[in-house]
Design a protein around this motif. Structure first.
Motif, PDB file in Angstrom:
ATOM      1  N   ALA A  13     135.184  -2.003  25.178  1.00  0.00           N
ATOM      2  CA  ALA A  13     135.472  -0.953  26.161  1.00  0.00           C
ATOM      3  C   ALA A  13     134.751   0.344  25.808  1.00  0.00           C
ATOM      4  N   PHE A  47     133.158   1.396  29.425  1.00  0.00           N
ATOM      5  CA  PHE A  47     134.238   1.209  30.394  1.00  0.00           C
ATOM      6  C   PHE A  47     135.196   2.406  30.421  1.00  0.00           C
ATOM      7  N   GLU A 107     135.671   5.507  33.595  1.00  0.00           N
ATOM      8  CA  GLU A 107     136.961   5.994  34.097  1.00  0.00           C
ATOM      9  C   GLU A 107     137.141   7.493  33.864  1.00  0.00           C
ATOM     10  N   ARG A 130     142.820   0.373  32.848  1.00  0.00           N
ATOM     11  CA  ARG A 130     141.761  -0.237  33.664  1.00  0.00           C
ATOM     12  C   ARG A 130     140.523  -0.534  32.810  1.00  0.00           C
ATOM     13  N   TYR A 139     141.281  -3.535  30.656  1.00  0.00           N
ATOM     14  CA  TYR A 139     141.263  -4.760  31.459  1.00  0.00           C
ATOM     15  C   TYR A 139     139.832  -5.212  31.754  1.00  0.00           C
ATOM     16  N   LYS A 140     138.950  -4.263  32.052  1.00  0.00           N
ATOM     17  CA  LYS A 140     137.535  -4.588  32.261  1.00  0.00           C
ATOM     18  C   LYS A 140     136.961  -5.260  31.014  1.00  0.00           C
ATOM     19  N   TRP A 185     135.498  -9.046  30.435  1.00  0.00           N
ATOM     20  CA  TRP A 185     134.146  -9.203  29.897  1.00  0.00           C
ATOM     21  C   TRP A 185     134.155 -10.114  28.663  1.00  0.00           C
TER      22      TRP A 185
END
Length: 330
Positions: A47, A52, A56, A239, A242-243, A247
């Motif tokens: 992340a 990621f 955000e 979020r 979670y990404k 992945w």
């Protein structure tokens, strides 16, 4: 150019520059404390490295606090906004009468991360072979120790009666103690277990993670007040995680190893890949951030069996799944 036109141009330029500056400085800073640095936490590093969190609008400052007690101290005193640590710590804090409880909001790993390593190569290993042996276990009160004893008892072995159990070695010194000749078997985290196997110092014979079932082994948590006051930030953080989980689930161990390698500069890339492959194959990385009730109850059963559960805590009291469910439904 007339003065009014010049003035208008200058004001417009200042406004544009101001907006640009705001856009550059609009990211929200988050102080994240991890309990240790571990390949076990691969999705977290993904992340960070894949951007990621940045997508955000979050600027995450990662600190390794080296121990559950230190991690919770950082969280409770404001030294960290979010902590990555075992869910058992939230139960301990609640049992001490915290007025601002620590809430689990996103799960990262869903099994124990340790392995049973034998000093000698063992053909056709069975747990019965531990009877009468010297077992170098983890420190008392921590999740590795509780899971270790839970698994042994599951296989009909009382670690305190059937083995010569050693639990007085500090976490950081356990690998050195085994390498120096202490114990016939040892409970080790990765990458040490794989490094020992590669160097012929020991041999992985079983996985405590596979044997213990799903538990909220490491989760992201924050004080209830912080979550209530920063709902949007927590959603963005979840979020991003979670990404990363998606992945990691979709990528090969080799590709994941390359991405997280900067966090493990002293570890060979081949070892990182081996460890990730092992964790992926046994389902250690949670594929979504939801901590479910069955896992929560399994955790408390393990703690209870070890005599470390101060009180049984209702799932809804210390677990918030609303944020994770919202993120997953988008």
């Amino acid at each position: 150019m007339k003065f009014r036109q010049f003035l208008f141009l200058m004001i417009s330029l200042i406004v544009v520059m101001g907006l640009a500056a705001c856009s550059q400085n609009s990211s929200q800073k988050i102080k994240l404390a991890e309990v240790t640095r571990s390949i076990f936490y691969a999705p977290q590093y993904v992340a960070l490295e894949k951007g990621f969190f940045a997508e955000e609008g979050l600027e995450v400052e990662l600190t390794t606090t080296w121990g559950g007690d230190k991690t919770m101290t950082a969280l409770l005193t404001g030294g960290a906004d979010i902590a990555l640590v075992g869910s058992e710590t939230s139960i301990y804090v609640h049992a001490q009468g915290a007025t601002d409880p620590v809430i689990n909001f996103a799960q990262l790993t869903q099994t124990d991360g340790t392995f049973l390593v034998a000093r000698e190569k063992v053909e056709n290993f069975s747990w019965e072979q531990l009877k009468g042996s010297t077992f170098l276990g983890q420190r008392k009160g921590g999740m590795p120790q509780m899971v270790g004893e839970f698994v042994l008892k599951k296989h009909g072995i009382d670690p305190h009666k059937d083995t010569n159990l050693i639990q007085n070695v500090d976490f950081a010194n356990i690998p050195n103690a085994f390498a120096s000749g202490t114990g016939d078997y040892v409970q080790l985290f990765e990458p040490t277990a794989s490094i020992f196997e590669k160097e012929g110092k020991g041999y992985i014979v079983a996985s405590f993670g596979t044997e213990s079932g799903h538990v909220p082994y490491t989760t992201f948590m924050a004080k209830k007040s912080f979550i209530n006051e920063n709902q949007e930030v927590i959603e963005k953080f979840t979020r991003a995680i979670y990404k990363a989980q998606i992945w990691v689930e979709e990528q090969s161990a080799s590709e994941i190893a390359k991405v997280i390698a900067p966090y493990f500069e002293d570890t060979d890339l081949s070892i990182i890949e081996t460890v990730i492959d092992r964790y992926k194959s046994q389902g250690s990385f949670a594929t979504n951030p939801i901590l479910d009730e069955e896992e929560w109850n399994n955790l408390q059963d393990i703690m209870d069996e070890a005599g470390e559960l101060p009180a049984r805590i209702d799932y809804q009291t210390l677990v918030n799944t609303q944020i994770a469910k919202k993120v997953m439904s988008e």
